[in-house]
Design a protein around this motif. Structure first.
Motif, mmCIF file in Angstrom:
data_model
loop_
_atom_site.group_PDB
_atom_site.id
_atom_site.type_symbol
_atom_site.label_atom_id
_atom_site.label_comp_id
_atom_site.label_asym_id
_atom_site.label_seq_id
_atom_site.Cartn_x
_atom_site.Cartn_y
_atom_site.Cartn_z
ATOM 1 N N VAL A 75 1.051 -0.734 0.245
ATOM 2 C CA VAL A 75 -0.176 -0.071 -0.124
ATOM 3 C C VAL A 75 0.694 1.508 0.175
ATOM 4 N N ILE A 76 2.004 1.355 0.688
ATOM 5 C CA ILE A 76 3.107 2.627 0.737
ATOM 6 C C ILE A 76 3.135 2.793 -0.098
ATOM 7 N N ALA A 77 3.909 1.289 -1.044
ATOM 8 C CA ALA A 77 4.375 1.611 -2.221
ATOM 9 C C ALA A 77 4.108 2.481 -3.213
ATOM 10 N N ALA A 78 2.898 1.885 -3.134
ATOM 11 C CA ALA A 78 2.044 1.984 -4.372
ATOM 12 C C ALA A 78 1.519 3.309 -4.456
ATOM 13 N N ASN A 79 1.280 3.929 -3.081
ATOM 14 C CA ASN A 79 1.112 5.650 -3.065
ATOM 15 C C ASN A 79 2.419 6.696 -3.470
ATOM 16 N N ILE A 80 3.714 6.117 -3.343
ATOM 17 C CA ILE A 80 4.909 7.284 -3.476
ATOM 18 C C ILE A 80 4.865 7.392 -4.932
ATOM 19 N N PRO A 81 4.579 8.571 -5.044
ATOM 20 C CA PRO A 81 4.704 9.302 -6.347
ATOM 21 C C PRO A 81 5.585 8.841 -7.297
ATOM 22 N N LEU A 82 5.769 9.154 -8.783
ATOM 23 C CA LEU A 82 6.491 8.296 -9.045
ATOM 24 C C LEU A 82 8.439 9.160 -9.299
ATOM 25 N N GLY A 83 8.129 10.761 -9.435
ATOM 26 C CA GLY A 83 8.940 11.034 -9.391
ATOM 27 C C GLY A 83 9.090 10.962 -7.846
ATOM 28 N N ARG A 84 9.074 11.129 -6.397
ATOM 29 C CA ARG A 84 9.782 10.460 -4.912
ATOM 30 C C ARG A 84 10.257 9.499 -5.438
ATOM 31 N N SER A 85 9.745 8.128 -6.213
ATOM 32 C CA SER A 85 10.709 7.076 -6.219
ATOM 33 C C SER A 85 11.627 6.704 -6.860
ATOM 34 N N HIS A 86 11.569 7.927 -8.035
ATOM 35 C CA HIS A 86 12.494 7.554 -8.538
ATOM 36 C C HIS A 86 13.600 8.509 -8.158
ATOM 37 N N GLN A 87 13.397 10.103 -7.116
ATOM 38 C CA GLN A 87 14.419 10.332 -6.382
ATOM 39 C C GLN A 87 15.134 9.216 -4.949
ATOM 40 N N LEU A 88 14.243 8.364 -4.174
ATOM 41 C CA LEU A 88 14.008 7.338 -3.599
ATOM 42 C C LEU A 88 15.844 6.424 -3.795
ATOM 43 N N TRP A 89 15.181 5.844 -5.210
ATOM 44 C CA TRP A 89 15.785 4.744 -5.624
ATOM 45 C C TRP A 89 16.888 5.501 -6.456
ATOM 46 N N ASN A 90 17.218 6.016 -6.466
ATOM 47 C CA ASN A 90 18.917 6.432 -7.284
ATOM 48 C C ASN A 90 19.586 7.323 -6.042
ATOM 49 N N GLU A 91 18.512 7.403 -4.862
ATOM 50 C CA GLU A 91 19.408 7.860 -3.494
ATOM 51 C C GLU A 91 20.241 5.917 -3.073
ATOM 52 N N VAL A 92 19.133 4.993 -3.024
ATOM 53 C CA VAL A 92 19.346 3.515 -2.321
ATOM 54 C C VAL A 92 20.704 3.177 -3.514
ATOM 55 N N SER A 93 20.266 3.542 -4.628
ATOM 56 C CA SER A 93 20.865 2.752 -5.284
ATOM 57 C C SER A 93 22.724 2.893 -5.455
ATOM 58 N N ALA A 94 22.472 4.277 -5.215
ATOM 59 C CA ALA A 94 24.162 4.378 -4.665
ATOM 60 C C ALA A 94 24.920 4.765 -3.482
ATOM 61 N N LEU A 95 24.551 3.788 -2.740
ATOM 62 C CA LEU A 95 24.165 3.499 -1.533
ATOM 63 C C LEU A 95 24.721 1.788 -1.227
ATOM 64 N N LEU A 96 24.114 0.921 -2.239
ATOM 65 C CA LEU A 96 23.951 0.317 -2.230
ATOM 66 C C LEU A 96 24.843 -0.755 -3.371
ATOM 67 N N GLU A 97 26.209 -0.821 -2.702
ATOM 68 C CA GLU A 97 26.882 -1.060 -3.795
ATOM 69 C C GLU A 97 27.546 -2.798 -4.530
ATOM 70 N N ASP A 98 26.777 -3.807 -3.099
ATOM 71 C CA ASP A 98 26.861 -4.582 -3.335
ATOM 72 C C ASP A 98 24.962 -5.333 -3.028
ATOM 73 N N THR A 99 24.380 -5.684 -3.870
ATOM 74 C CA THR A 99 23.804 -6.479 -3.677
ATOM 75 C C THR A 99 23.576 -7.744 -2.900
ATOM 76 N N ASP A 100 24.737 -8.488 -2.781
ATOM 77 C CA ASP A 100 25.045 -10.383 -2.186
ATOM 78 C C ASP A 100 23.882 -9.327 -0.710
ATOM 79 N N VAL A 101 24.202 -8.275 0.041
ATOM 80 C CA VAL A 101 23.848 -8.470 1.359
ATOM 81 C C VAL A 101 22.844 -8.363 1.038
ATOM 82 N N LEU A 102 21.767 -8.512 -0.069
ATOM 83 C CA LEU A 102 20.005 -8.356 0.602
ATOM 84 C C LEU A 102 20.253 -9.971 0.429
ATOM 85 N N THR A 103 18.343 -9.940 1.217
ATOM 86 C CA THR A 103 18.278 -11.394 1.080
ATOM 87 C C THR A 103 17.684 -11.829 -0.018
#
Length: 230
Positions: A75-103
């Motif tokens: 529900v929360i994810a579906a209600n994040i505005p598209l522009g904000r979602s892109h902004q957050l994704w860019n910020e997370v991607s810059a910090l997430l150097e190795d996806t092997d840490v993700l389950t």
């Protein structure tokens, strides 16, 4: 749906951008590695959200954060505005150097988010996300992951996940059509995925006996498998 969204807005004060950001990110990637969460917001923000039950900490080799029981991530994810979602994704991607840490569930969430932002997660991440989706009983999600990759560049393992997803959805004709479309390019030396594909083919022919002989497929696969081991 509206009640869960209202609860989110009540729990997170509108002007507390740090709390809102963390919750929105966790709605897309869960469980979120604690180290990544601390890269997005201050420790006191995490502490405050944990104290009121909005998030829960998970110990383990990679300490993580997930949403508390009162909130629906979808529900929360579906209600994040598209522009904000892109902004957050860019910020997370810059910090997430190795996806092997993700389950596996967190990786699947990140891949889905990446695709929604119009970016390319890469074939290996898509394969792992599709495998998780099939393993967790959400074949429609697996199909979405696979079909984000152009047919011309789908690897054998990815085709296997597509056939697997279609079979789980009861789309046997489509699953067989996909399998036979790609079969000329299959490599028996990729033994595990090739054998899985032959087993799927035999299973499909049991449901579609007019299209071929399931036992002949199994016999041929067994003989081919013995020759590759020799």
């Amino acid at each position: 749906y509206s009640e869960e969204l209202e609860m989110f807005n009540i729990l997170v004060v509108e002007d507390d951008r740090n709390q809102r950001k963390l919750i929105e990110v966790v709605s897309r990637i869960s469980p979120l590695p604690l180290e990544l969460g601390l890269g997005l917001t201050a420790p006191e923000t995490l502490d405050a959200l944990e104290e009121d039950g909005t998030v829960e900490f998970e110990p383990g080799p990679v300490p993580s954060v997930r949403l508390g029981n009162g909130l629906g991530a979808s529900v929360i994810a579906a209600n994040i505005p598209l522009g904000r979602s892109h902004q957050l994704w860019n910020e997370v991607s810059a910090l997430l150097e190795d996806t092997d840490v993700l389950t596996p569930p967190a990786l699947a969430g990140f891949v889905a988010w990446t695709l929604a932002c119009g970016a390319d997660p890469g074939p290996e991440r898509i394969l792992r996300a599709a495998q998780y989706a099939n393993d967790s009983g959400t074949p429609s999600d697996a199909l979405g992951f696979v079909r984000s990759v152009e047919p011309a560049v789908r690897g054998q393992e990815l085709v296997c996940e597509e056939v697997r997803a279609l079979s789980a959805l009861g789309e046997y004709q489509d699953a067989y059509a996909v399998l036979t479309q790609f079969e000329p390019g299959f490599d028996p030396n990729q033994r595990e995925s090739w054998m899985n594909l032959m087993l799927h083919k035999a299973a499909l022919l049991r449901s579609l006996p007019k299209l071929g002989d399931a036992q002949a497929v199994l016999d041929s696969a067994g003989a081919r498998g013995d020759s590759t081991e020799a």
